[in-house]
Scaffold this motif. Structure first.
Motif, short mmCIF file in Angstrom:
data_model
loop_
_atom_site.label_atom_id
_atom_site.label_comp_id
_atom_site.label_asym_id
_atom_site.label_seq_id
_atom_site.Cartn_x
_atom_site.Cartn_y
_atom_site.Cartn_z
N HIS A 287 -5.16 15.77 -3.05
CA HIS A 287 -4.96 13.69 -2.42
C HIS A 287 -5.45 14.12 -1.07
O HIS A 287 -6.04 14.80 -0.57
CB HIS A 287 -3.58 14.25 -1.40
CG HIS A 287 -1.83 14.16 -2.41
ND1 HIS A 287 -1.57 13.48 -2.74
CD2 HIS A 287 -1.61 14.85 -2.92
CE1 HIS A 287 -0.84 13.20 -3.73
NE2 HIS A 287 -0.31 14.66 -3.67
N VAL B 165 -7.47 4.68 4.02
CA VAL B 165 -6.82 4.59 2.04
C VAL B 165 -8.21 3.71 1.58
O VAL B 165 -8.59 4.77 0.44
CB VAL B 165 -5.79 3.61 2.13
CG1 VAL B 165 -5.74 3.12 0.98
CG2 VAL B 165 -4.38 3.80 2.61
N TRP B 166 -8.83 2.55 1.86
CA TRP B 166 -10.14 2.29 2.04
C TRP B 166 -11.56 4.26 1.50
O TRP B 166 -12.02 3.07 1.13
CB TRP B 166 -10.59 1.11 2.74
CG TRP B 166 -9.52 -0.02 3.00
CD1 TRP B 166 -8.77 0.13 3.54
CD2 TRP B 166 -9.29 -0.65 1.50
NE1 TRP B 166 -7.81 -1.37 2.94
CE2 TRP B 166 -7.97 -1.61 2.19
CE3 TRP B 166 -10.15 -0.98 0.00
CZ2 TRP B 166 -7.93 -2.08 1.00
CZ3 TRP B 166 -9.74 -1.50 -0.65
CH2 TRP B 166 -8.58 -2.14 -0.13
N ASP C 246 -10.75 5.93 0.10
CA ASP C 246 -10.61 6.61 -1.21
C ASP C 246 -10.95 6.09 -2.53
O ASP C 246 -10.24 4.78 -3.07
CB ASP C 246 -9.18 6.69 -0.97
CG ASP C 246 -8.31 7.63 -2.14
OD1 ASP C 246 -8.45 7.42 -3.20
OD2 ASP C 246 -7.72 8.68 -2.68
N PHE D 136 -8.62 5.00 -4.90
CA PHE D 136 -7.14 3.33 -4.64
C PHE D 136 -8.64 2.29 -4.22
O PHE D 136 -8.21 1.84 -4.89
CB PHE D 136 -7.18 3.87 -2.96
CG PHE D 136 -6.28 2.71 -2.78
CD1 PHE D 136 -5.04 2.55 -3.38
CD2 PHE D 136 -7.02 1.53 -2.19
CE1 PHE D 136 -4.06 0.85 -2.55
CE2 PHE D 136 -6.39 0.66 -1.14
CZ PHE D 136 -4.94 0.12 -2.18
N LEU E 71 -1.55 9.14 -3.09
CA LEU E 71 -1.49 8.62 -1.55
C LEU E 71 -0.66 9.29 -1.03
O LEU E 71 0.47 9.75 -1.72
CB LEU E 71 -1.75 7.59 -1.22
CG LEU E 71 -2.58 7.00 -1.83
CD1 LEU E 71 -2.07 5.52 -1.33
CD2 LEU E 71 -3.32 7.26 -1.82
N GLN F 31 0.23 6.74 3.74
CA GLN F 31 -0.63 5.35 3.49
C GLN F 31 0.19 4.76 3.45
O GLN F 31 -1.15 3.87 2.17
CB GLN F 31 -1.94 6.39 2.81
CG GLN F 31 -2.26 7.83 3.65
CD GLN F 31 -3.74 8.28 2.61
OE1 GLN F 31 -3.42 8.93 2.00
NE2 GLN F 31 -4.93 8.31 3.23
N THR G 156 -0.36 0.68 3.64
CA THR G 156 -1.35 0.21 4.03
C THR G 156 -1.52 0.11 2.81
O THR G 156 -2.48 -0.80 2.47
CB THR G 156 -2.68 1.38 4.85
OG1 THR G 156 -1.97 1.65 6.05
CG2 THR G 156 -3.46 0.53 4.50
N ALA G 157 -1.36 1.15 1.50
CA ALA G 157 -2.08 0.28 0.06
C ALA G 157 -1.61 -0.23 -0.36
O ALA G 157 -2.07 -1.32 -0.74
CB ALA G 157 -1.50 2.13 -0.76
#
Length: 448
Positions: A9, A16-17, A19, A22, A142, A146, A149-150
């Motif tokens: 992870h 998040v962005w 990643d 993702f 995630l 997170q 947000t995702a």
């Protein structure tokens, strides 16, 4: 950072962005959502081009909904027993090939209505498998903090697609034959499948991922229902979704007819009103994160439910010189409320559901939501024949307002932050022990 589930992870401080996986998932889904909206716009027109009547368009809609009723629970069970990323890839490729087959038959003037209905059924089955697997994928990729947000980012892409997709379809139909416009949908599905293949992480089968009981046999099919029914969060969510969509089914089926026949709008004007009103869904996603941070998850969910019901009420009361303003305002309020409450429903579900039954819980909630939509359309047909269009929409508004009580008088309204994961339900027959953690297979690589 490696968590207790054995997966890699991103660290807690990593956005998040940042990643890669993702970003791949989001870009694939954003593309697929736009293509899917084009397909939804074109397929009913293709039915009419084949010489079928308006009733056959309703049959096409029924064929698209039927897989949700028949295959949601088996798909949820499958999603809990295997790695979901390959399921999603196969679902995308099959949908892509199905769309290409429809295009080929249409271009050769060999397509029939029955072939199109079968194709829509295949598309529907694959959509059910994809969507239920999709809800199980994020929690395995995630960290819990997170998820909000995702989900907001993915829902923003979906809401944007509801605006961009029909506009793109209209542009394409001015330049291409009907069947050729489906190229966008097929290409978008291929992009989605390719991004899933490029991902490095996924959520593996989790039936033995935690110590404790694991359900097998006949009990496995009921695990999702048991988990939902014994949960103080999931049970009111299921009841709310079911009853809300019963009344939303009336509203969504007849709001366009109401504008044309009751308010006297032209078809062009009604289409413009719908386009402006759909902006409420995008607005609900864009401000959802800000509202959630200030109000908390539960109050936002309850407030969104109330706002969507009030939106239906405003539309049902529209008349006279203020008709257009009231209709647009009501549709914006409805979309804003639905988007806001739906997002928090998904975040709560992913937070409290044990990974062992994530697929089956998603299937149960999906069945509750989709199962009442056709019932709402049928109820609307009855009420409009008895009372007329305006009283039917007012009936839907009253029903939607009363439905919000399910959330307001549950414990959901007091939830401010993400609650902990709930234990597996142990009601019913004894469960067999879980295998040792060392028996859990590691997820395959992206090339597998």
């Amino acid at each position: 950072m490696t968590s207790g589930d054995g997966l890699r992870h991103p660290g807690p401080g990593r956005a998040v962005w940042a990643d890669r996986d993702f970003r791949l998932l989001w870009s694939g889904q954003a593309t697929a959502q736009v293509g899917g909206q084009v397909g939804q716009f074109v397929l009913p027109l293709l039915v009419l081009q084949l010489g079928a009547g308006a009733g056959t368009v309703g049959l096409l809609r029924a064929a698209s909904l039927l897989p949700h009723l028949l295959f949601s629970l088996p798909a949820g069970h499958l999603a809990d027993r295997t790695e979901v990323r390959p399921l999603m890839m196969w679902a995308d490729w099959i949908r892509c090939l199905t769309m290409l087959t429809v295009m080929l038959l249409a271009s050769l003037h060999m397509l029939t209505v029955w072939q199109l209905l079968v194709a829509v059924m295949v598309l529907g089955v694959c959509t059910v498998i994809f969507d239920i697997s999709y809800y199980s994928l994020l929690p395995g990729m995630l960290l819990r903090e997170q998820l909000g947000t995702a989900n907001f980012a993915l829902e923003a892409a979906r809401s944007f697609a509801t605006l961009a997709g029909p506009a793109l379809a209209g542009l394409l139909l001015g330049l291409l034959p009907l069947w050729a416009a489906l190229t966008v949908d097929a290409a978008a599905l291929a992009v989605s499948a390719a991004t899933l293949m490029a991902m490095r992480r996924g959520r593996p089968a989790v039936s033995g991922a935690r110590s404790g009981p694991v359900d097998t046999g006949k009990r496995a099919l009921a695990a999702g229902w048991l988990q939902v029914w014994h949960s103080p969060v999931l049970r009111p969510s299921m009841l709310y979704l079911g009853f809300r969509n019963l009344f939303a089914g009336i509203f969504s089926t007849y709001v366009l007819v109401f504008q044309v026949r009751e308010l006297g709008f032209s078809v062009t004007r009604a289409a413009m009103v719908e386009l402006l009103g759909n902006g409420g869904f995008l607005l609900g996603v864009l401000v959802g994160g800000w509202v959630s941070r200030r109000m908390g998850i539960g109050p936002q969910l309850c407030g969104g439910a109330l706002l969507s019901a009030l939106g239906i009420a405003v539309v049902s009361l529209a008349r006279g010189d203020a008709a257009m303003a009231m209709t647009v305002g009501g549709l914006i309020a409805y979309g804003l409320g639905v988007a806001s409450s739906n997002l928090q429903n998904v975040v709560l579900r992913q937070a409290v559901t044990p990974p062992e039954v994530m697929g089956r819980v998603s299937a149960v909630l999906r069945l509750a939501a989709y199962g009442t939509l056709p019932a709402g359309a049928a109820l609307g047909a009855l009420t409009t024949s008895l009372w007329g269009l305006r009283p039917s929409l007012q009936f839907a508004a009253v029903g939607a307002l009363l439905t919000t009580a399910i959330l307001v008088f549950s414990g959901i309204r007091t939830i401010r932050a993400l609650p902990p994961t709930e234990p597996l339900s142990i009601a019913g027959p004894p469960l067999v022990p879980a295998p040792a953690a060392g028996d859990i297979p590691s997820p395959p690589s992206a090339s597998s």
